[in-house]
Design a protein around this motif. Structure first.
Motif, PDB file in Angstrom:
ATOM      1  N   GLU A 107      36.500  33.740  31.430  1.00 60.16           N
ATOM      2  CA  GLU A 107      37.811  34.380  31.606  1.00 60.16           C
ATOM      3  C   GLU A 107      37.662  35.715  32.320  1.00 60.16           C
ATOM      4  O   GLU A 107      38.480  36.070  33.184  1.00 60.16           O
ATOM      5  N   ALA A 108      36.607  36.457  31.975  1.00 63.06           N
ATOM      6  CA  ALA A 108      36.359  37.728  32.653  1.00 63.06           C
ATOM      7  C   ALA A 108      36.020  37.500  34.120  1.00 63.06           C
ATOM      8  O   ALA A 108      36.505  38.225  35.003  1.00 63.06           O
ATOM      9  N   SER A 109      35.191  36.499  34.391  1.00 61.78           N
ATOM     10  CA  SER A 109      34.855  36.185  35.783  1.00 61.78           C
ATOM     11  C   SER A 109      36.099  35.793  36.568  1.00 61.78           C
ATOM     12  O   SER A 109      36.279  36.214  37.721  1.00 61.78           O
ATOM     13  N   ALA A 110      36.963  34.996  35.960  1.00 58.67           N
ATOM     14  CA  ALA A 110      38.196  34.598  36.636  1.00 58.67           C
ATOM     15  C   ALA A 110      39.072  35.804  36.942  1.00 58.67           C
ATOM     16  O   ALA A 110      39.829  35.804  37.925  1.00 58.67           O
ATOM     17  N   THR A 111      38.957  36.844  36.122  1.00 60.16           N
ATOM     18  CA  THR A 111      39.735  38.065  36.323  1.00 60.16           C
ATOM     19  C   THR A 111      39.085  38.967  37.376  1.00 60.16           C
ATOM     20  O   THR A 111      39.626  40.022  37.721  1.00 60.16           O
ATOM     21  N   GLY A 112      37.923  38.543  37.882  1.00 58.77           N
ATOM     22  CA  GLY A 112      37.261  39.305  38.935  1.00 58.77           C
ATOM     23  C   GLY A 112      36.308  40.359  38.446  1.00 58.77           C
ATOM     24  O   GLY A 112      35.947  41.266  39.205  1.00 58.77           O
ATOM     25  N   LEU A 113      35.858  40.256  37.184  1.00 52.32           N
ATOM     26  CA  LEU A 113      34.930  41.252  36.633  1.00 52.32           C
ATOM     27  C   LEU A 113      33.501  40.725  36.659  1.00 52.32           C
ATOM     28  O   LEU A 113      33.259  39.539  36.378  1.00 52.32           O
TER      29      LEU A 113
END
Length: 382
Positions: free
Chosen positions: A301-307
């Motif tokens: 979810e964090a990766s999907a948010t661009g983090l």
């Protein structure tokens, strides 16, 4: 609660019953996983039998699938639960039963087959991998698996544990999906930062239950080292749990550089991820391998948010991170490694942004819900 009843769908879609202790509005990764699977089936083709939880009436009324709530907050493989589940099988002409977690409710499988179910699919998570390590639970898990047509696993770590107990021919990979239209850059982080007074400051965010396995205690212990290199940095701990008071005491000497939000509604989570510059959850394996991370949907979810993400190299967590590409894997017990990773990504915005971009592309390409829903549909078919 929606009352049970109703014929099978007129379009011929076979009805599926999901029996699970894990369903929103109860928070958690497994809950989101099971909900996502139900959401991506044809409307009206799924019935979910789950425990009651505060706020469940409002949640259930918004879903495209039917939810039948158990009277209590926990379901165990006991006669009362078996009778209710068997009744649902008969009422709805259920052909396939899915257990949201194989252990322990998978023990109900023989009863539900006797009621008319033709196929049984069982999902596994981190705790089933833990059961596979212990003599007594391992025997129960073997018994559970014997009554399944398919037993899913999250990644190579969990598969390696399960295949020692369950027929490898029954094992099939099924991971959680990520809604990349919900978890995305610009999901509301600016508003969260403004509300918390964090605008313009480097923020490391951790979204998870506050328990020892997740590693928030190591983040707090590492934070003084981070502040020496990045003086205006803030650690944002999102979530509730039994460890909050201890963490707050440890963080008290750090002033306002460590913030606690407490529990956050699921709908507000994307904005809280988006409030960070780096995501960090240095999970660690505990209790001799019994308490372990099965995968870690929060990393995706964090990766999907661009983090960019910092993850502990525990259990199945490495399956959710590409080390050096989408984030960094660290020893979750090492304050030094955790601090160094935080400083590296909070100090180098260009590298952090590039990792976040690669992480979003990866989750969109390989972890999106349409892909997961397609795999799930294949497992439901006889």
């Amino acid at each position: 609660m929606t009352p049970p009843g109703g014929p099978p769908e007129p379009n011929g879609t076979a009805r599926t019953l999901i029996v699970t202790n894990d369903l929103p509005p109860r928070p958690g990764g497994i809950q989101a996983f099971v909900h996502g699977l139900a959401m991506h089936r044809p409307p009206g083709s799924v019935v979910v039998y789950a425990p009651r939880w505060p706020g469940c009436e409002a949640f259930d009324g918004r879903q495209p699938y039917q939810v039948v709530r158990h009277p209590g907050a926990l379901m165990l493989p006991l006669p009362a639960v078996a009778r209710r589940a068997a009744r649902l099988v008969r009422l709805h002409g259920i052909e396939t039963v899915v257990f949201g977690a194989a252990a322990p409710l998978g023990l109900l499988a023989p009863t539900l087959r006797a009621a008319g179910a033709r196929r049984v699919v069982m999902l596994t998570h981190g705790h089933e991998a833990s059961w596979a390590r212990l003599p007594g639970p391992r025997q129960v898990l073997a018994r559970i698996g014997a009554h399944a047509d398919v037993v899913t696993y999250l990644g190579e770590y969990t598969r390696g544990r399960l295949e020692r107990v369950i027929d490898p021919g029954k094992l099939a990979r099924l991971t959680p999906g990520v809604d990349t239209t919900v978890f995305r850059p610009g999901a509301g982080g600016a508003e969260v930062r403004k509300r918390l007074g964090l605008s313009g400051r480097p923020v490391a965010v951790c979204v998870s239950r506050l328990v020892p396995r997740k590693g928030q205690d190591v983040l707090v212990r590492a934070w003084p080292r981070v502040l020496r290199a990045v003086p205006d940095a803030v650690l944002l701990l999102v979530g509730g749990g039994p460890g909050r008071r201890t963490l707050e005491r440890s963080a008290a000497r750090l002033g306002g550089s460590v913030r606690f939000t407490g529990p956050v509604p699921w709908t507000a989570l994307p904005a809280h991820y988006d409030a960070g510059d780096v995501f960090a959850m240095p999970c660690r394996t505990r209790l001799g391998g019994i308490d372990v991370e099965g995968l870690g949907i929060v990393y995706l979810e964090a990766s999907a948010t661009g983090l960019p993400v910092i993850a502990g190299s525990s259990g199945g967590a490495p399956d959710a991170v590409r080390h050096g590409e989408t984030g960094l894997l660290v020893d979750g017990t090492s304050v030094e490694q955790v601090a160094a990773a935080l400083v590296e990504l909070l100090s180098d915005q260009g590298r952090a942004r590039a990792m976040g971009d690669r992480g979003r592309a990866w989750t969109t390409r390989e972890w999106s819900w349409p892909l997961v829903a397609g795999r799930f549909a294949e497992l439901l078919a006889p």
